[in-house]
Design a protein around this motif. Sequence first.
Motif, mmCIF file in Angstrom:
data_model
loop_
_atom_site.group_PDB
_atom_site.id
_atom_site.type_symbol
_atom_site.label_atom_id
_atom_site.label_comp_id
_atom_site.label_asym_id
_atom_site.label_seq_id
_atom_site.Cartn_x
_atom_site.Cartn_y
_atom_site.Cartn_z
ATOM 1 N N THR A 19 -61.746 -47.485 15.888
ATOM 2 C CA THR A 19 -61.611 -46.583 14.738
ATOM 3 C C THR A 19 -62.816 -45.688 14.525
ATOM 4 O OG1 THR A 19 -62.450 -48.299 13.261
ATOM 5 C CG2 THR A 19 -60.059 -48.166 13.531
ATOM 6 N N ALA A 20 -63.784 -45.745 15.427
ATOM 7 C CA ALA A 20 -64.983 -44.916 15.287
ATOM 8 C C ALA A 20 -65.248 -44.190 16.589
ATOM 9 C CB ALA A 20 -66.181 -45.786 14.907
ATOM 10 N N GLU A 21 -66.012 -43.114 16.501
ATOM 11 C CA GLU A 21 -66.339 -42.334 17.689
ATOM 12 C C GLU A 21 -67.293 -43.118 18.582
ATOM 13 O OE1 GLU A 21 -70.052 -39.689 16.010
ATOM 14 O OE2 GLU A 21 -68.014 -38.976 15.632
ATOM 15 N N PRO A 22 -67.442 -42.712 19.841
ATOM 16 C CA PRO A 22 -68.335 -43.444 20.752
ATOM 17 C C PRO A 22 -69.740 -43.585 20.176
ATOM 18 C CG PRO A 22 -67.005 -41.869 21.962
ATOM 19 C CD PRO A 22 -66.732 -41.609 20.513
ATOM 20 N N GLY A 23 -70.292 -44.768 20.350
ATOM 21 C CA GLY A 23 -71.624 -45.044 19.823
ATOM 22 C C GLY A 23 -71.633 -45.501 18.383
ATOM 23 N N ARG A 24 -70.465 -45.566 17.755
ATOM 24 C CA ARG A 24 -70.346 -45.997 16.372
ATOM 25 C C ARG A 24 -69.339 -47.139 16.274
ATOM 26 N NH1 ARG A 24 -74.013 -43.329 16.721
ATOM 27 N NH2 ARG A 24 -74.764 -41.567 15.475
ATOM 28 N N ALA A 25 -69.386 -47.877 15.187
ATOM 29 C CA ALA A 25 -68.437 -48.960 14.948
ATOM 30 C C ALA A 25 -68.102 -48.985 13.465
ATOM 31 C CB ALA A 25 -69.006 -50.303 15.397
ATOM 32 N N THR A 26 -66.888 -49.425 13.160
ATOM 33 C CA THR A 26 -66.435 -49.529 11.774
ATOM 34 C C THR A 26 -66.415 -50.986 11.346
ATOM 35 O OG1 THR A 26 -65.053 -47.543 11.968
ATOM 36 C CG2 THR A 26 -64.557 -49.048 10.162
#
Length: 237
Positions: A102-109
């Motif tokens: 649910t998040a863009e690459p390099g990110r996490a929700t």
Amino acid sequence: MPSAAERTRTLVQSTCSAVLLVPGLEATRPELLCPEARSVAGDGDVHLVFPADAPAVRAATHAQDGDIRAVLELTDVAPVSVPHRIRGRAWLSGWITVVPGTAEPGRATVRLELDEVTVDDLWGAQGVDPDAFAAASPDPLAAYETELLQHLHSGHGDQVRRLWRLLGEHRDEPGPDDRAVPLALDRFGLRVRFTRGGATGSPADRSFDARFEFPEPADDLVALRRAMHRLFDATED
């Protein structure tokens, strides 16, 4: 007046500061626990976006059956200079898990599933039912509040000062050192912090708030402009 659920929902979806407090991460630098973005899902869960290697993400990833509790602490600071600038705080408690994909690459929700919500703001301290929080909507003027308050303070200071005339026991004309600063704005009204410049004591002791309710909710900028004109016109009567 806005409900406690609406006020809390507004804080969550505003730009006020936030930190996710997670057991075991007390020694972590606070800035590493601040989400880059936050939103509320349809079921009322709060979604927090962090860098993929953030401590909160690692903790939530290793949670077993959602057994890690956390608290999202929000702090709302007035965008204008007044005594006691903190306008409110809210605490949203529950369990955290990672929501994959649910998040863009390099990110996490990180999902925070709520079971307890408390707000302590200009209206007082109050608990909020998580279901009421899920059903509430943020104030429609929240995205404009900072700019509007700063504009009122810098561009319409004299008109704001004339609101002294609408007060009951403080109705007398303000002195040259007395101040009136717009403190908070929502679709139901405007709150102003008044400070007596010639009185003794600290600025906080000399200050008091007054709330000016609009005749009807101002759900957009056009309605707000109309409401503010009516409010300022009342000071001329």
